[in-house]
Design a protein around this motif. Structure first.
Motif, mmCIF file in Angstrom:
data_model
loop_
_atom_site.group_PDB
_atom_site.id
_atom_site.type_symbol
_atom_site.label_atom_id
_atom_site.label_comp_id
_atom_site.label_asym_id
_atom_site.label_seq_id
_atom_site.Cartn_x
_atom_site.Cartn_y
_atom_site.Cartn_z
ATOM 1 N N LEU A 116 0.806 -1.209 0.000
ATOM 2 C CA LEU A 116 0.000 0.000 0.000
ATOM 3 C C LEU A 116 0.845 1.268 0.000
ATOM 4 C CD1 LEU A 116 -2.747 -1.136 2.535
ATOM 5 C CD2 LEU A 116 -2.862 -1.148 0.041
ATOM 6 N N ASP A 117 2.090 1.176 0.416
ATOM 7 C CA ASP A 117 2.977 2.336 0.412
ATOM 8 C C ASP A 117 3.406 2.670 -1.010
ATOM 9 O OD1 ASP A 117 2.895 2.530 3.172
ATOM 10 O OD2 ASP A 117 4.656 1.246 3.437
ATOM 11 N N THR A 118 3.781 3.935 -1.235
ATOM 12 C CA THR A 118 4.243 4.345 -2.558
ATOM 13 C C THR A 118 5.583 5.066 -2.452
ATOM 14 O OG1 THR A 118 3.045 6.430 -2.423
ATOM 15 C CG2 THR A 118 1.903 4.589 -3.464
ATOM 16 N N LYS A 119 6.257 5.195 -3.583
ATOM 17 C CA LYS A 119 7.522 5.922 -3.651
ATOM 18 C C LYS A 119 7.643 6.527 -5.044
ATOM 19 C CE LYS A 119 9.904 1.642 -4.760
ATOM 20 N NZ LYS A 119 10.877 0.678 -4.288
ATOM 21 N N THR A 120 8.552 7.482 -5.174
ATOM 22 C CA THR A 120 8.759 8.091 -6.482
ATOM 23 C C THR A 120 9.584 7.162 -7.360
ATOM 24 O OG1 THR A 120 10.800 9.200 -5.848
ATOM 25 C CG2 THR A 120 8.740 10.401 -5.462
ATOM 26 N N ILE A 121 9.570 7.421 -8.633
ATOM 27 C CA ILE A 121 10.302 6.568 -9.575
ATOM 28 C C ILE A 121 11.818 6.609 -9.309
ATOM 29 C CG2 ILE A 121 10.574 8.257 -11.420
ATOM 30 C CD1 ILE A 121 9.785 5.898 -13.332
ATOM 31 N N LEU A 122 12.338 7.742 -8.869
ATOM 32 C CA LEU A 122 13.773 7.848 -8.604
ATOM 33 C C LEU A 122 14.191 7.165 -7.304
ATOM 34 C CD1 LEU A 122 14.498 11.489 -9.794
ATOM 35 C CD2 LEU A 122 14.922 9.344 -10.992
ATOM 36 N N ALA A 123 13.244 6.786 -6.482
ATOM 37 C CA ALA A 123 13.548 6.067 -5.250
ATOM 38 C C ALA A 123 13.552 4.552 -5.468
ATOM 39 C CB ALA A 123 12.537 6.425 -4.169
ATOM 40 N N SER A 124 13.291 4.118 -6.676
ATOM 41 C CA SER A 124 13.193 2.692 -6.985
ATOM 42 C C SER A 124 14.549 2.101 -7.373
ATOM 43 C CB SER A 124 12.203 2.485 -8.137
ATOM 44 O OG SER A 124 12.219 1.150 -8.559
ATOM 45 N N ARG A 125 14.996 1.102 -6.620
ATOM 46 C CA ARG A 125 16.240 0.404 -6.961
ATOM 47 C C ARG A 125 16.101 -0.324 -8.288
ATOM 48 N NH1 ARG A 125 17.274 -3.125 -1.722
ATOM 49 N NH2 ARG A 125 15.111 -3.568 -2.207
ATOM 50 N N THR A 126 14.904 -0.785 -8.585
ATOM 51 C CA THR A 126 14.651 -1.475 -9.851
ATOM 52 C C THR A 126 14.914 -0.545 -11.024
ATOM 53 O OG1 THR A 126 12.973 -2.844 -8.783
ATOM 54 C CG2 THR A 126 12.905 -2.704 -11.189
ATOM 55 N N VAL A 127 14.403 0.665 -10.941
ATOM 56 C CA VAL A 127 14.591 1.630 -12.021
ATOM 57 C C VAL A 127 16.074 1.964 -12.184
ATOM 58 C CG1 VAL A 127 14.103 3.997 -12.739
ATOM 59 C CG2 VAL A 127 12.266 2.566 -11.833
ATOM 60 N N TRP A 128 16.783 2.201 -11.083
ATOM 61 C CA TRP A 128 18.213 2.531 -11.163
ATOM 62 C C TRP A 128 19.019 1.371 -11.741
ATOM 63 C CZ3 TRP A 128 20.002 7.123 -11.431
ATOM 64 C CH2 TRP A 128 19.326 8.178 -10.826
ATOM 65 N N ALA A 129 18.713 0.141 -11.339
ATOM 66 C CA ALA A 129 19.432 -1.013 -11.880
ATOM 67 C C ALA A 129 19.200 -1.130 -13.384
ATOM 68 C CB ALA A 129 18.998 -2.291 -11.172
ATOM 69 N N ASN A 130 17.965 -0.889 -13.818
ATOM 70 C CA ASN A 130 17.673 -0.937 -15.253
ATOM 71 C C ASN A 130 18.389 0.175 -16.009
ATOM 72 O OD1 ASN A 130 16.039 -3.220 -15.666
ATOM 73 N ND2 ASN A 130 14.294 -2.161 -14.795
ATOM 74 N N LEU A 131 18.455 1.366 -15.433
ATOM 75 C CA LEU A 131 19.156 2.469 -16.090
ATOM 76 C C LEU A 131 20.642 2.185 -16.250
ATOM 77 C CD1 LEU A 131 17.432 5.594 -14.501
ATOM 78 C CD2 LEU A 131 17.253 4.784 -16.854
ATOM 79 N N ILE A 132 21.255 1.615 -15.222
ATOM 80 C CA ILE A 132 22.682 1.271 -15.302
ATOM 81 C C ILE A 132 22.916 0.238 -16.402
ATOM 82 C CG2 ILE A 132 24.579 0.120 -14.073
ATOM 83 C CD1 ILE A 132 23.439 1.496 -11.508
ATOM 84 N N GLY A 133 22.067 -0.779 -16.448
ATOM 85 C CA GLY A 133 22.183 -1.790 -17.500
ATOM 86 C C GLY A 133 21.979 -1.215 -18.877
ATOM 87 N N LEU A 134 21.013 -0.322 -18.996
ATOM 88 C CA LEU A 134 20.738 0.298 -20.292
ATOM 89 C C LEU A 134 21.915 1.161 -20.752
ATOM 90 C CD1 LEU A 134 18.692 0.699 -22.540
ATOM 91 C CD2 LEU A 134 17.762 2.624 -21.244
ATOM 92 N N VAL A 135 22.498 1.916 -19.837
ATOM 93 C CA VAL A 135 23.662 2.741 -20.183
ATOM 94 C C VAL A 135 24.818 1.860 -20.640
ATOM 95 C CG1 VAL A 135 25.454 4.252 -19.209
ATOM 96 C CG2 VAL A 135 23.047 4.722 -18.775
ATOM 97 N N ALA A 136 25.065 0.762 -19.933
ATOM 98 C CA ALA A 136 26.143 -0.147 -20.319
ATOM 99 C C ALA A 136 25.901 -0.718 -21.712
ATOM 100 C CB ALA A 136 26.281 -1.279 -19.301
ATOM 101 N N LEU A 137 24.671 -1.100 -22.002
ATOM 102 C CA LEU A 137 24.352 -1.642 -23.328
ATOM 103 C C LEU A 137 24.474 -0.591 -24.422
ATOM 104 C CD1 LEU A 137 21.316 -3.964 -22.587
ATOM 105 C CD2 LEU A 137 23.640 -4.629 -23.199
ATOM 106 N N VAL A 138 24.032 0.623 -24.153
ATOM 107 C CA VAL A 138 24.115 1.694 -25.151
ATOM 108 C C VAL A 138 25.567 2.053 -25.428
ATOM 109 C CG1 VAL A 138 23.592 4.138 -25.552
ATOM 110 C CG2 VAL A 138 21.800 2.603 -24.740
ATOM 111 N N LEU A 139 26.396 2.129 -24.374
ATOM 112 C CA LEU A 139 27.816 2.406 -24.576
ATOM 113 C C LEU A 139 28.457 1.333 -25.444
ATOM 114 C CD1 LEU A 139 28.933 3.618 -21.027
ATOM 115 C CD2 LEU A 139 28.687 5.005 -23.099
ATOM 116 N N ASP A 140 28.108 0.088 -25.177
ATOM 117 C CA ASP A 140 28.645 -1.020 -25.971
ATOM 118 C C ASP A 140 28.133 -0.956 -27.411
ATOM 119 O OD1 ASP A 140 30.091 -3.437 -26.360
ATOM 120 O OD2 ASP A 140 28.226 -4.565 -26.149
ATOM 121 N N LEU A 141 26.865 -0.652 -27.572
ATOM 122 C CA LEU A 141 26.257 -0.581 -28.903
ATOM 123 C C LEU A 141 26.922 0.488 -29.767
ATOM 124 C CD1 LEU A 141 23.907 -1.533 -30.760
ATOM 125 C CD2 LEU A 141 22.570 0.315 -29.761
ATOM 126 N N PHE A 142 27.224 1.622 -29.172
ATOM 127 C CA PHE A 142 27.836 2.714 -29.917
ATOM 128 C C PHE A 142 29.358 2.648 -29.944
ATOM 129 C CE2 PHE A 142 23.646 4.667 -29.077
ATOM 130 C CZ PHE A 142 23.286 4.903 -30.396
#
Length: 69
Positions: free
Chosen positions: A2-28
């Motif tokens: 029932l509790d809520t948090k902002t998107i920037l407080a989510s460890r899931t979102v941060w982990a996905n962003l780190i993975g996405l950055v790593a993949l984009v760096l590799d792609l380019f």
């Protein structure tokens, strides 16, 4: 959950962003020649991406709060 948090407080979102950055760096073709020979760094970037996506799954399973829309 029932509790809520902002998107920037989510460890899931941060982990996905780190993975996405790593993949984009590799792609380019991020130039890692200044830090080493290339093969090790390539593997390290792929490992970071994989680990962050695994972590995001674990964080989502362990989450106790919903993300605000």
């Amino acid at each position: 959950m029932l509790d809520t948090k902002t998107i920037l407080a989510s460890r899931t979102v941060w982990a996905n962003l780190i993975g996405l950055v790593a993949l984009v760096l590799d792609l380019f073709g991020f130039d890692v020649s200044e830090i080493g020979t290339g093969a090790f760094e390539e593997a390290a970037i792929q490992f970071i991406a994989a680990a962050s996506f695994i972590a995001s799954t674990v964080f989502r399973i362990l989450a106790t709060k919903q993300i605000l829309n």
